[in-house]
Design an enzyme around this catalytic site. Sequence first.
Site, short mmCIF file in Angstrom:
data_model
loop_
_atom_site.label_atom_id
_atom_site.label_comp_id
_atom_site.label_asym_id
_atom_site.label_seq_id
_atom_site.Cartn_x
_atom_site.Cartn_y
_atom_site.Cartn_z
N LYS A 40 13.60 72.57 -5.64
CA LYS A 40 14.40 72.50 -4.43
C LYS A 40 15.47 71.43 -4.51
CE LYS A 40 10.12 73.10 -1.88
NZ LYS A 40 9.29 72.51 -0.80
N GLY A 41 15.29 70.51 -5.45
CA GLY A 41 16.10 69.29 -5.47
C GLY A 41 17.60 69.49 -5.53
N GLU A 96 20.98 70.70 -11.50
CA GLU A 96 19.69 70.03 -11.29
C GLU A 96 19.92 68.71 -10.57
OE1 GLU A 96 16.74 69.92 -10.79
OE2 GLU A 96 15.48 69.72 -12.58
N ASP A 97 18.90 68.22 -9.91
CA ASP A 97 19.02 66.90 -9.25
C ASP A 97 18.95 65.78 -10.29
OD1 ASP A 97 16.29 67.30 -9.76
OD2 ASP A 97 15.63 66.94 -7.71
N ASP A 100 15.02 63.92 -16.31
CA ASP A 100 14.21 62.74 -16.61
C ASP A 100 13.65 62.88 -18.03
OD1 ASP A 100 12.83 60.33 -15.87
OD2 ASP A 100 11.06 61.49 -15.33
N LYS A 128 18.80 60.52 -16.33
CA LYS A 128 18.03 59.35 -16.79
C LYS A 128 17.82 59.50 -18.29
CE LYS A 128 15.24 58.34 -12.61
NZ LYS A 128 13.86 58.45 -12.05
N PHE A 149 12.54 54.94 -8.96
CA PHE A 149 12.29 56.22 -8.32
C PHE A 149 13.29 56.43 -7.19
CE2 PHE A 149 10.30 59.59 -5.97
CZ PHE A 149 9.98 60.45 -7.01
N ASP A 156 13.37 64.11 -3.63
CA ASP A 156 12.26 63.84 -2.72
C ASP A 156 11.24 62.90 -3.33
OD1 ASP A 156 11.26 65.82 -4.64
OD2 ASP A 156 9.49 65.88 -3.37
N ARG A 162 14.53 64.17 1.35
CA ARG A 162 15.56 65.00 0.72
C ARG A 162 16.87 65.04 1.50
NH1 ARG A 162 13.32 68.33 -3.36
NH2 ARG A 162 11.20 69.04 -2.98
#
Length: 172
Positions: A40-41, A96-97, A100, A128, A149, A156, A162
């Site tokens: 959902k990000g 994408e959000d 990582d 990242k 974080f 989220d 969010r």
Amino acid sequence: MEEMELLFSASEIAARVGELGRRISEDYRGRELVLVGVLKGAFMIIADLARAITTPLQIDFVRAASYGQATSSCGEVRLSKDLELDPTGRHLLLVEDIVDSGRTMAKLKQHLLAKGAASVRICALIDKSERREVEVEVDYPGFTNAGGFLVGYGLDCAERHRQYPAVYRIRE
Ligand code: IMP
Ligand code: MG
């Protein structure tokens, strides 16, 4: 109690997403693009990015769930919602959000190429890159050097935060 520190303001994000949209529009001139949001990000960045792109495009979504919760994807990544459009011969841009470890994007990219996409590139609000565990290149990174974080602008923490227009770092 969690404390939040502002990392990227709404206006910084808008300026950066606008730049990415202009670059993407130049790079894909003459080719029709499919923006593939990773739920959902990515719901917020894809809405802004789509409006910043001036070349023809279509929009679709996938959903990738990783086993293990909240802070990072550990191990197995599972596709829980596939594309609805046929990717055969199409130029896809995964939106994408955060990238990582890179596991989610590696899995999605491999999946979409196997389904016959002509090309698959990646745009992520936050890269990242120093945390990568599998090799994945983010072609269009919004911000790098963003440790800790993060929440807001789609990101989220256990489904909360969010909706913020800016990105914050959580301090426990
Ligand atoms: P990867 O497969 O390890 O690259 O995981 C990427 C996913 O982990 C992102 O799509 C996010 O859902 C989640 N994630 C990683 N870091 C953060 C963070 O700082 N805040 C919120 N979600 C994060
Ligand atoms: Mg995500």
